[in-house]
Motif scaffolding. Structure first.
Motif, PDB file in Angstrom:
ATOM      1  N   GLY A  38      32.539   6.150  58.582  1.00 54.87           N
ATOM      2  CA  GLY A  38      33.759   4.930  59.015  1.00 54.87           C
ATOM      3  C   GLY A  38      34.765   6.314  59.222  1.00 54.87           C
ATOM      4  O   GLY A  38      35.813   6.247  59.069  1.00 54.87           O
ATOM      5  N   GLY A  39      33.933   7.676  59.090  1.00 54.25           N
ATOM      6  CA  GLY A  39      35.183   8.408  59.777  1.00 54.25           C
ATOM      7  C   GLY A  39      35.866   8.743  60.665  1.00 54.25           C
ATOM      8  O   GLY A  39      37.700   8.876  60.418  1.00 54.25           O
ATOM      9  N   THR A  40      35.679   7.994  61.844  1.00 54.87           N
ATOM     10  CA  THR A  40      36.483   7.623  62.583  1.00 54.87           C
ATOM     11  C   THR A  40      35.774   6.414  63.285  1.00 54.87           C
ATOM     12  O   THR A  40      34.852   5.422  62.871  1.00 54.87           O
ATOM     13  CB  THR A  40      35.229   8.458  64.064  1.00 54.87           C
ATOM     14  OG1 THR A  40      34.205   8.314  64.130  1.00 54.87           O
ATOM     15  CG2 THR A  40      36.298   9.722  63.727  1.00 54.87           C
ATOM     16  N   ASP A  41      36.749   5.467  64.499  1.00 55.98           N
ATOM     17  CA  ASP A  41      37.313   4.326  65.312  1.00 55.98           C
ATOM     18  C   ASP A  41      36.862   4.615  66.463  1.00 55.98           C
ATOM     19  O   ASP A  41      37.598   5.013  67.376  1.00 55.98           O
ATOM     20  CB  ASP A  41      37.402   3.528  64.573  1.00 55.98           C
ATOM     21  CG  ASP A  41      37.874   1.994  65.531  1.00 55.98           C
ATOM     22  OD1 ASP A  41      36.716   2.210  66.133  1.00 55.98           O
ATOM     23  OD2 ASP A  41      38.396   1.371  64.977  1.00 55.98           O
ATOM     24  N   PRO A  42      35.503   4.810  67.329  1.00 60.86           N
ATOM     25  CA  PRO A  42      35.757   5.556  68.430  1.00 60.86           C
ATOM     26  C   PRO A  42      35.987   4.640  69.646  1.00 60.86           C
ATOM     27  O   PRO A  42      36.518   4.835  70.823  1.00 60.86           O
ATOM     28  CB  PRO A  42      34.293   5.614  69.072  1.00 60.86           C
ATOM     29  CG  PRO A  42      33.227   5.209  67.594  1.00 60.86           C
ATOM     30  CD  PRO A  42      33.966   4.627  66.484  1.00 60.86           C
ATOM     31  N   ALA A  43      36.168   3.098  68.970  1.00 57.30           N
ATOM     32  CA  ALA A  43      37.282   1.829  70.134  1.00 57.30           C
ATOM     33  C   ALA A  43      38.503   1.960  70.018  1.00 57.30           C
ATOM     34  O   ALA A  43      39.045   1.977  71.130  1.00 57.30           O
ATOM     35  CB  ALA A  43      36.763   0.666  70.176  1.00 57.30           C
ATOM     36  N   HIS A  44      39.062   2.798  68.666  1.00 52.43           N
ATOM     37  CA  HIS A  44      40.209   3.098  68.455  1.00 52.43           C
ATOM     38  C   HIS A  44      41.148   4.421  67.539  1.00 52.43           C
ATOM     39  O   HIS A  44      41.583   4.995  66.507  1.00 52.43           O
ATOM     40  CB  HIS A  44      40.498   2.440  67.250  1.00 52.43           C
ATOM     41  CG  HIS A  44      40.651   0.715  68.524  1.00 52.43           C
ATOM     42  ND1 HIS A  44      39.395  -0.502  68.364  1.00 52.43           N
ATOM     43  CD2 HIS A  44      41.351   0.085  69.108  1.00 52.43           C
ATOM     44  CE1 HIS A  44      39.790  -1.404  69.013  1.00 52.43           C
ATOM     45  NE2 HIS A  44      40.755  -1.947  69.402  1.00 52.43           N
ATOM     46  N   PRO A  45      40.651   5.447  68.130  1.00 57.96           N
ATOM     47  CA  PRO A  45      40.167   6.559  68.050  1.00 57.96           C
ATOM     48  C   PRO A  45      41.859   7.282  67.111  1.00 57.96           C
ATOM     49  O   PRO A  45      42.339   7.805  66.105  1.00 57.96           O
ATOM     50  CB  PRO A  45      40.413   7.475  69.230  1.00 57.96           C
ATOM     51  CG  PRO A  45      39.838   6.611  70.549  1.00 57.96           C
ATOM     52  CD  PRO A  45      39.996   5.174  70.531  1.00 57.96           C
ATOM     53  N   LYS A  46      43.244   5.935  67.563  1.00 55.12           N
ATOM     54  CA  LYS A  46      44.326   6.198  66.919  1.00 55.12           C
ATOM     55  C   LYS A  46      44.108   5.925  65.689  1.00 55.12           C
ATOM     56  O   LYS A  46      44.750   6.373  64.495  1.00 55.12           O
ATOM     57  CB  LYS A  46      45.185   6.088  67.198  1.00 55.12           C
ATOM     58  CG  LYS A  46      46.130   6.600  68.908  1.00 55.12           C
ATOM     59  CD  LYS A  46      47.159   5.999  69.481  1.00 55.12           C
ATOM     60  CE  LYS A  46      47.819   6.268  70.971  1.00 55.12           C
ATOM     61  NZ  LYS A  46      48.539   6.063  71.165  1.00 55.12           N
ATOM     62  N   ARG A  47      42.428   5.684  64.747  1.00 51.20           N
ATOM     63  CA  ARG A  47      42.490   4.750  63.383  1.00 51.20           C
ATOM     64  C   ARG A  47      41.871   5.573  63.288  1.00 51.20           C
ATOM     65  O   ARG A  47      41.015   5.478  61.561  1.00 51.20           O
ATOM     66  CB  ARG A  47      41.873   3.042  63.600  1.00 51.20           C
ATOM     67  CG  ARG A  47      43.168   2.631  64.599  1.00 51.20           C
ATOM     68  CD  ARG A  47      41.692   1.037  64.511  1.00 51.20           C
ATOM     69  NE  ARG A  47      43.144  -0.148  64.812  1.00 51.20           N
ATOM     70  CZ  ARG A  47      42.308  -1.050  65.471  1.00 51.20           C
ATOM     71  NH1 ARG A  47      40.958  -2.067  65.224  1.00 51.20           N
ATOM     72  NH2 ARG A  47      43.520  -1.996  66.036  1.00 51.20           N
ATOM     73  N   ASN A  48      40.783   6.377  63.388  1.00 52.02           N
ATOM     74  CA  ASN A  48      40.537   7.867  62.431  1.00 52.02           C
ATOM     75  C   ASN A  48      41.036   8.303  61.233  1.00 52.02           C
ATOM     76  O   ASN A  48      42.673   8.810  61.357  1.00 52.02           O
ATOM     77  CB  ASN A  48      40.375   8.920  64.073  1.00 52.02           C
ATOM     78  CG  ASN A  48      38.901   8.222  64.793  1.00 52.02           C
ATOM     79  OD1 ASN A  48      39.100   7.562  64.922  1.00 52.02           O
ATOM     80  ND2 ASN A  48      39.126   9.450  66.480  1.00 52.02           N
ATOM     81  N   LYS A  49      40.322   8.749  60.261  1.00 58.66           N
ATOM     82  CA  LYS A  49      40.690   8.959  58.980  1.00 58.66           C
ATOM     83  C   LYS A  49      40.957  10.473  59.038  1.00 58.66           C
ATOM     84  O   LYS A  49      41.017  11.051  58.545  1.00 58.66           O
ATOM     85  CB  LYS A  49      39.865   8.567  57.844  1.00 58.66           C
ATOM     86  CG  LYS A  49      39.766   6.837  57.938  1.00 58.66           C
ATOM     87  CD  LYS A  49      38.764   6.955  56.561  1.00 58.66           C
ATOM     88  CE  LYS A  49      39.104   4.951  56.417  1.00 58.66           C
ATOM     89  NZ  LYS A  49      38.105   4.381  56.395  1.00 58.66           N
ATOM     90  N   VAL A  50      39.718  10.767  60.231  1.00 59.65           N
ATOM     91  CA  VAL A  50      39.887  12.821  60.485  1.00 59.65           C
ATOM     92  C   VAL A  50      40.708  12.958  61.741  1.00 59.65           C
ATOM     93  O   VAL A  50      40.460  12.710  62.650  1.00 59.65           O
ATOM     94  CB  VAL A  50      39.015  13.315  60.198  1.00 59.65           C
ATOM     95  CG1 VAL A  50      38.625  14.724  60.465  1.00 59.65           C
ATOM     96  CG2 VAL A  50      37.848  12.810  58.855  1.00 59.65           C
ATOM     97  N   HIS A  51      41.306  14.067  61.468  1.00 61.14           N
ATOM     98  CA  HIS A  51      42.371  14.640  62.353  1.00 61.14           C
ATOM     99  C   HIS A  51      40.962  15.650  63.386  1.00 61.14           C
ATOM    100  O   HIS A  51      40.548  15.548  64.693  1.00 61.14           O
ATOM    101  CB  HIS A  51      43.575  14.722  62.477  1.00 61.14           C
ATOM    102  CG  HIS A  51      44.494  15.558  64.297  1.00 61.14           C
ATOM    103  ND1 HIS A  51      44.137  17.233  64.163  1.00 61.14           N
ATOM    104  CD2 HIS A  51      44.922  14.397  64.519  1.00 61.14           C
ATOM    105  CE1 HIS A  51      44.817  16.958  64.837  1.00 61.14           C
ATOM    106  NE2 HIS A  51      45.800  16.289  65.516  1.00 61.14           N
ATOM    107  N   SER A  52      41.294  16.460  62.845  1.00 59.33           N
ATOM    108  CA  SER A  52      40.471  18.086  62.736  1.00 59.33           C
ATOM    109  C   SER A  52      38.904  18.251  62.218  1.00 59.33           C
ATOM    110  O   SER A  52      39.349  17.803  61.494  1.00 59.33           O
ATOM    111  CB  SER A  52      41.320  19.311  62.424  1.00 59.33           C
ATOM    112  OG  SER A  52      42.611  18.741  62.914  1.00 59.33           O
TER     113      SER A  52
END
Length: 338
Positions: A183-197
């Motif tokens: 769940g660290g990322t949302d490939p379909a909606h990257p703006k919803r990722n919990k991790v930036h870097s």
């Protein structure tokens, strides 16, 4: 992966390197260890400044401190009342290496990042309470623990995303597993990722050979036996492990994440060091940095890289590229840091 035959001269160089490492550790223990002496402060300087020169014995001192107080937070970390600033809107989560803990791995970097105005957090994961040798459990379970911790940080700080800085396993398979499967990322909606870097110091990406030890235990079928003694993280990080096969399937990166790898050519654990480097997939960026190409005289190896002030400035630059500063190359030694 096909292993090349190691020449006799190369073997002699490796033995010499190991002798220097062991000699440095013995020297540090003989001299007696002082505390690292770095204190976090609440307010940041007006402009980020390069890290101060490290003390010669900082790394072994922190290691011994982590053995005595394995559940302690490093100075500057885990202030749950911290709120991100406009200059540093993302909390930094430091993810320690295998067989270490937050205190032993991050007693230099945590207070230094805190001085710059970051909210800094450093979990202990992958080990029994009270044990100083954490991050020894199965990588997928460790990734789930990191996932729960990041959720806690986001809730406490009100931030939308975090930046992860990890060492060894903590910069490689564990956060990558979290990003892809927990769940660290949302490939379909990257703006919803919990991790930036994700910034990895000597990350064990793509498996390690541990200067041939891992190759030997793998070929002899001894990885389950070794892991029964030292933890499943050993087998999970070997070249060709099921964990690495799953992570490498479909590419190295997740959409929307900015990756930085900081490696050293003197690494004796995450070998060959080229295995640490990542290839950018769709909508991701990767910076692969060999620290000797920045500071040619840097002698840090796998253990001391998290206590290398040259590497610390590279971490700062990756966290805040808009205010990146040149690295003031200083002395950094095997095991001892600098």
């Amino acid at each position: 992966m096909t292993e090349r035959k190691v020449s006799r001269s190369r073997s002699n160089r490796r033995r010499t390197r190991w002798a220097a490492v062991c000699g440095g550790l013995a020297l540090s223990l003989t001299l007696g260890l002082q505390g690292v002496g770095l204190q976090g402060v609440a307010a940041a300087a007006d402009r980020p400044v390069p890290p101060p020169p490290g003390r010669l014995l900082a790394a072994p001192a922190a290691f011994l401190g982590g053995i005595v107080h394995p559940e302690a937070s490093p100075s500057g970390a885990n202030d749950w009342s911290c709120r991100p600033t406009r200059e540093h809107p993302r909390p930094v989560v430091l993810v320690h290496a295998t067989w270490t803990n937050a205190s032993s791995d991050w007693s230099m970097l945590a207070p230094w990042l805190k001085r710059q105005g970051y909210c800094v957090f450093a979990p202990n994961y992958g080990g029994a309470p009270g044990s100083p040798f954490k991050a020894s459990g199965p990588v997928p379970e460790s990734a789930r623990q990191v996932a729960r911790y990041v959720d806690r940080v986001l809730k406490a700080t009100g931030a939308r995303q975090v930046d992860l800085v990890g060492h060894s396993q903590g910069g490689g398979p564990t956060p990558r597993w979290y990003l892809r499967f927990e769940g660290g990322t949302d490939p379909a909606h990257p703006k919803r990722n919990k991790v930036h870097s994700l910034i990895g110091l000597a990350p064990s990406n793509h498996g390690v050979t541990a200067s041939g030890v891992g190759t030997l235990t793998t070929e002899l079928g001894l990885n389950p036996t070794v892991s029964a003694l030292v933890g499943q993280a050993y087998a999970d990080q070997m070249v060709g492990s099921e964990v690495n096969r799953r992570l490498d399937r479909g590419g190295d990166t997740q959409p929307g994440v900015d990756y930085t790898v900081i490696a050293t050519r003197f690494d004796e654990v995450a070998t060959p060091y080229q295995n640490q480097f990542l290839t950018a997939g769709p909508r991701a960026t990767v910076r692969n940095i060999l620290i000797q190409e920045v500071c040619p005289d840097d002698l840090s190896e796998h253990v001391s890289l998290s206590y290398d002030t040259n590497a610390a400035q590279l971490v700062s630059n990756a966290l805040d590229p808009a205010h990146a500063r040149p690295v003031r190359c200083g002395v950094s030694l095997p095991v001892l840091g600098g």
